[in-house]
Design a protein around this motif. Structure first.
Motif, PDB file in Angstrom:
ATOM      1  N   GLU A   1      34.284  35.728  27.765  1.00 45.91           N
ATOM      2  CA  GLU A   1      34.321  34.139  27.106  1.00 45.91           C
ATOM      3  C   GLU A   1      35.297  33.849  27.374  1.00 45.91           C
ATOM      4  N   GLY A   2      35.146  32.585  27.846  1.00 40.30           N
ATOM      5  CA  GLY A   2      37.229  32.387  28.171  1.00 40.30           C
ATOM      6  C   GLY A   2      37.616  32.733  29.819  1.00 40.30           C
ATOM      7  N   PHE A   3      37.009  33.878  30.074  1.00 40.95           N
ATOM      8  CA  PHE A   3      37.533  34.417  31.432  1.00 40.95           C
ATOM      9  C   PHE A   3      36.314  34.218  32.862  1.00 40.95           C
ATOM     10  N   ALA A   4      37.504  33.828  33.670  1.00 39.33           N
ATOM     11  CA  ALA A   4      37.224  33.310  34.909  1.00 39.33           C
ATOM     12  C   ALA A   4      37.461  35.289  35.852  1.00 39.33           C
ATOM     13  N   PRO A   5      36.165  35.136  36.728  1.00 42.32           N
ATOM     14  CA  PRO A   5      36.857  36.647  37.224  1.00 42.32           C
ATOM     15  C   PRO A   5      38.054  37.230  37.674  1.00 42.32           C
ATOM     16  N   PRO A   6      38.308  38.054  37.252  1.00 46.46           N
ATOM     17  CA  PRO A   6      40.450  38.336  37.314  1.00 46.46           C
ATOM     18  C   PRO A   6      40.652  38.310  39.297  1.00 46.46           C
ATOM     19  N   LEU A   7      42.082  37.548  39.657  1.00 42.56           N
ATOM     20  CA  LEU A   7      42.856  37.787  40.596  1.00 42.56           C
ATOM     21  C   LEU A   7      43.536  38.866  41.256  1.00 42.56           C
ATOM     22  N   ILE A   8      43.551  39.537  42.139  1.00 38.13           N
ATOM     23  CA  ILE A   8      44.114  40.862  41.678  1.00 38.13           C
ATOM     24  C   ILE A   8      44.754  40.639  42.893  1.00 38.13           C
ATOM     25  N   VAL A   9      46.453  41.041  42.617  1.00 38.99           N
ATOM     26  CA  VAL A   9      47.531  40.714  43.789  1.00 38.99           C
ATOM     27  C   VAL A   9      47.577  42.581  43.487  1.00 38.99           C
ATOM     28  N   THR A  10      47.778  43.222  44.504  1.00 40.32           N
ATOM     29  CA  THR A  10      48.283  44.217  44.824  1.00 40.32           C
ATOM     30  C   THR A  10      48.941  44.658  45.840  1.00 40.32           C
ATOM     31  N   GLY A  11      49.279  46.403  46.274  1.00 35.37           N
ATOM     32  CA  GLY A  11      49.820  46.291  47.928  1.00 35.37           C
ATOM     33  C   GLY A  11      48.434  47.709  48.742  1.00 35.37           C
ATOM     34  N   SER A  12      49.195  46.615  49.946  1.00 29.09           N
ATOM     35  CA  SER A  12      47.855  47.568  50.687  1.00 29.09           C
ATOM     36  C   SER A  12      47.695  48.976  50.273  1.00 29.09           C
ATOM     37  N   ASP A  13      48.443  49.826  49.982  1.00 31.10           N
ATOM     38  CA  ASP A  13      47.919  51.049  49.555  1.00 31.10           C
ATOM     39  C   ASP A  13      46.666  51.484  48.474  1.00 31.10           C
ATOM     40  N   PHE A  14      47.461  50.479  47.554  1.00 28.93           N
ATOM     41  CA  PHE A  14      46.068  50.525  46.779  1.00 28.93           C
ATOM     42  C   PHE A  14      44.801  49.834  46.637  1.00 28.93           C
ATOM     43  N   ARG A  15      44.543  49.705  47.758  1.00 27.61           N
ATOM     44  CA  ARG A  15      42.809  48.390  47.616  1.00 27.61           C
ATOM     45  C   ARG A  15      41.853  48.710  47.571  1.00 27.61           C
ATOM     46  N   PHE A  16      42.042  50.382  48.163  1.00 32.32           N
ATOM     47  CA  PHE A  16      41.018  50.484  47.785  1.00 32.32           C
ATOM     48  C   PHE A  16      40.842  51.934  45.655  1.00 32.32           C
ATOM     49  N   ILE A  17      42.207  51.477  45.208  1.00 32.41           N
ATOM     50  CA  ILE A  17      41.777  52.250  44.405  1.00 32.41           C
ATOM     51  C   ILE A  17      41.346  50.837  43.305  1.00 32.41           C
ATOM     52  N   VAL A  18      42.174  49.328  43.956  1.00 34.60           N
ATOM     53  CA  VAL A  18      42.067  48.851  42.884  1.00 34.60           C
ATOM     54  C   VAL A  18      40.274  48.245  42.567  1.00 34.60           C
ATOM     55  N   THR A  19      39.421  48.863  44.240  1.00 32.86           N
ATOM     56  CA  THR A  19      38.037  47.881  43.923  1.00 32.86           C
ATOM     57  C   THR A  19      37.020  49.670  43.618  1.00 32.86           C
ATOM     58  N   GLU A  20      38.320  50.597  43.628  1.00 30.36           N
ATOM     59  CA  GLU A  20      37.420  51.525  43.096  1.00 30.36           C
ATOM     60  C   GLU A  20      36.739  51.103  41.169  1.00 30.36           C
ATOM     61  N   GLN A  21      38.227  51.363  41.138  1.00 29.66           N
ATOM     62  CA  GLN A  21      38.322  51.514  39.746  1.00 29.66           C
ATOM     63  C   GLN A  21      38.208  49.755  38.812  1.00 29.66           C
ATOM     64  N   LEU A  22      37.736  48.684  39.712  1.00 31.13           N
ATOM     65  CA  LEU A  22      37.678  47.546  38.402  1.00 31.13           C
ATOM     66  C   LEU A  22      35.980  48.108  38.866  1.00 31.13           C
ATOM     67  N   ALA A  23      35.128  48.558  40.297  1.00 30.94           N
ATOM     68  CA  ALA A  23      33.507  49.150  40.478  1.00 30.94           C
ATOM     69  C   ALA A  23      33.111  50.077  39.110  1.00 30.94           C
ATOM     70  N   ALA A  24      34.156  50.752  38.827  1.00 34.60           N
ATOM     71  CA  ALA A  24      33.789  52.452  37.269  1.00 34.60           C
ATOM     72  C   ALA A  24      33.804  51.420  36.040  1.00 34.60           C
TER      73      ALA A  24
END
Lengths: 473, 473
Positions: free
Chosen positions: B48-71
């Protein structure tokens, strides 16, 4: 005058864990340099004046012994297998009785195989000195000139301090491990040596001493040798009578009671590598007391031992003092350098909690070579299997797993049910569940194979053996 | 009132080596408990009170970010990819400009993703407090109530010591990392907080502050966002103009100059886990100060951290004091606890000597999953390859190697030249040298495959890509 080396290598010490484990103990490990202590011990006693060595070892180590001797280019005279460890007296007696069959007047040099003596030539010189006394009917022991007040060893008391070149001297008595004050006193007196457990005598002399001082050992050990079973080049002592022999050291059983003992001092360097602190002393250290082996990096450390036992494992120490780090991919020991005697306690704790690292290495040595698990999951396992040239695994089948084999080095002769075929690098074969199969290396170089197992149960005990050239069941 | 979390996770710190490495840094590692710091940070700001997050990351980490968010079950609002790290000011500005497109009056909460805040609820309470001030046009920073004279952080000076429940207070100034005496003085005064780098403001407020205090950033960052390329759900900021943006922190660029800053004290626990000593503080210790994780055994140690980062790796400490041991199968760190800041130096040394462990983990994360090398030799390599459900490797061929694939879990769709087939557990396929091939996971569970490569050259760069759903070259 030819001397038969008798190498005792049945021990399975844990004080150098994680590099020494029950399944592959200290004497077989490359602790210093490119040879195991066992290989170095055997090489030290080869060449002019030495007969092929007689090896006394345990059943679990018999194929490690043959593999390491072959790699060192040494043919053993014989390999006696102790059904269980009963300390040194029964082992030495068995060796003497075995040698008596061919020559009762032969000289035998009994030595542990897990000590280090950096100067082989110097040692062979004192052996020659001792041999003359042994020929004259003495029980000769080689004592180490002490350089510190060591409380961890037994000592030998001479009548007088040695002077000039080493000679066989009269021994007054064996001294038990002393306390610090007594050790200091002995060090200062100069008449005392460390007891290194290295002996030289005629077969007939030591047999007479056993008959005089430890007669109860003669029957069981004699029967164990007489009823021993020749087995693939080993003499397997008879387990039933062997177990009746008293578990006792040669020092207690014979040496401390005999009155015909001479001691030859040896001062050119020796260590029993009894703990990691002792190993460190034998390694080369820099000005800060840092010794490293393998890919290890010390940053502002002092008096620190850093060992990486795998080329793929980086070990880094920062700001350490008096610390010992021994790193293997499956086990890491970090200890205060004054506490390395407590490693035994660590192993006991790991055993209690059921950790396989307490006793076993990832590499499992077998008569035909070795294997290791590369990946293990609920329903699959990946192994690297290395088969010696000419060696063969048993003809076998499994109830619960199928296997894919991919040859990645050398040539394999593979039998699957009725079909036999040769596979070379980059060829594979599938072994369905239940199929009777065998893997051999018909070639001249080691054969390496990757095995991928799948199934609901992957234990080593899911194996039905139909034939085995190593007589396993 | 809805807040959009802006999570900064482009960092690649080395101070927690060997567990944090350039290829998979600290924020993505499970340092404490079962979630990565990034996952915990994202979860803290959901609900409650939070919109979906905006992530700022590096190119090397983009798939780690999506994988960890999905998990973690979190849908990101957007993922901005920094072509290179330019510190926090350009990152925050890019996030603000992106959010401005949909709602210039939106509240954004900027937070690092590699800190730990054990009490999520307490944190959300102070965020609410800050939100009121932010709504009123303030730049709000959350300061940590200090519990020690820490010289490793910047501090925040308040006009008066906070009393009662947390409220937004007037900030006098940002204090640079102090010396020990100054830190002690600030701790005693009670008017100072630690600067945790957590901010809350309206998009319009921070954009006005950038225009006033860091106008030179607006053009390159604005262009990088405007010319950004949508790519598989990411927004890849334009690399050329991005590289023209000054490499500067939000503190220097804006906060230290602005006069509309409020600080909300937060006293319920926080750490930046800046070194192993800090990690140890956040772990549970026993009465002797011993903290362990994984299969680790401490024998008569005090104030010691023992971490085994693999279930198959036993770590034993004996008689240690003030020592940190971090063990992975490919790298071990042993450091005096007061020297954990020097880990950076160790990593630099390893880099110099070309050790891959300086920057890379054995597990290599790719958009489609990950792989690791199980065995590597001159002429063969064995890999474990894990492919996410629905994912697909590129259509490729190799000049120097053949491959055997054995599926050990899940289902693979395999293409070899013109032939496409489905393989399930315990089935295999051979990919001859030169064959054009692809591996996909058409199933609903991860697919695990053992790959055995043979050939004279086995480098990752022996790959010709024909098609790639992840737009790699």
């Amino acid at each position: 005058m030819t001397i038969t080396p008798v190498l005792l290598c049945g021990g399975s010490g844990t004080r150098l864990w994680p590099l020494s484990r029950k399944s592959y103990p200290k004497q077989f490990v490359k602790l210093l340099g490119d040879e195991s202590l066992f290989q170095a011990s055997a090489k030290r006693l080869t060449g002019e004046g030495f007969a092929p060595p007689l090896i006394v070892t345990g059943s679990d180590f018999r194929f490690i012994v043959t593999e390491q001797l072959a790699a060192a280019g040494i043919d053993p005279g014989a390999i006696l297998i102790e059904p269980e460890g009963r300390n040194t007296a029964p082992a030495v007696l068995a060796a003497a009785l075995w040698l008596e069959q061919s020559d009762p007047e032969a000289l035998m040099l009994v030595a542990p195989s897990d000590h280090v003596i950096p100067d082989d030539d110097a040692f062979r010189v004192v052996v020659e000195t001792g041999a003359a006394a042994a020929e004259a009917g003495r029980l000769v022991t080689f004592g180490i000139t002490p350089d510190r007040a060591e409380t961890g060893y037994g000592w030998l008391e001479l009548k007088a301090a040695p002077e000039g070149p080493a000679e066989a001297m009269e021994l007054l008595r064996f001294v038990e491990k002393p306390d610090a004050a007594a050790a200091q006193d002995m060090l200062e007196q100069g008449r005392f040596l460390w007891n290194a457990g290295i002996f030289l005598f005629k077969v007939s002399t030591i047999l007479a001493a056993f008959r005089a001082h430890a007669p109860s050992l003669l029957e069981p050990v004699g029967a164990a040798v007489a009823q021993g079973k020749a087995d693939l080049g080993f003499l397997r002592l008879d387990p039933e009578v062997w177990s009746e022999a008293e578990n006792i050291s040669i020092d207690y059983a014979v040496m401390e009671k005999a009155d015909n003992i001479s001691a030859v001092p040896f001062g050119a360097g020796w260590s029993d590598l009894g703990d990691w602190h002792a190993v460190w002393r034998e390694m080369e250290s820099d000005a800060d007391g840092i010794a490293t082996s393998g890919p290890a990096t010390a940053i502002e450390c002092t008096d620190t031992l850093l060992r990486s036992e795998s080329g793929d494992m980086e070990v880094v120490g920062i700001g350490l003092k008096d610390t010992v780090v021994i790193a293997l991919p499956d086990a890491v020991l970090v200890a205060d350098a004054t506490r390395t005697q407590d490693v035994k306690q660590a192993v006991a704790l790991l055993k209690e909690k059921g950790a396989k690292q307490a006793t076993a290495f990832p590499r499992d040595h077998r008569p035909w070579g070795w294997f290791e698990t590369l990946a293990l999951s609920d329903r699959f396992q990946v192994k690297r299997i290395v088969v010696h040239p000419g060696a063969s695994l048993s003809l076998q089948s499994h109830h619960h797993r199928s296997e894919h084999w991919v040859v990645v080095q050398g040539t394999a002769k593979v039998t699957v049910d009725e079909v036999e075929k040769l596979l070379t690098e980059n060829q594979s074969v599938y072994i369905p569940l239940g199929a009777v199969h065998r893997m051999e290396n018909p070639g001249k170089v080691p054969m390496v194979l990757i095995e991928v197992q799948t199934g609901a149960y992957l234990g080593e005990d899911d194996i039905v053996r139909y034939e085995d050239i190593y007589a396993r069941e």
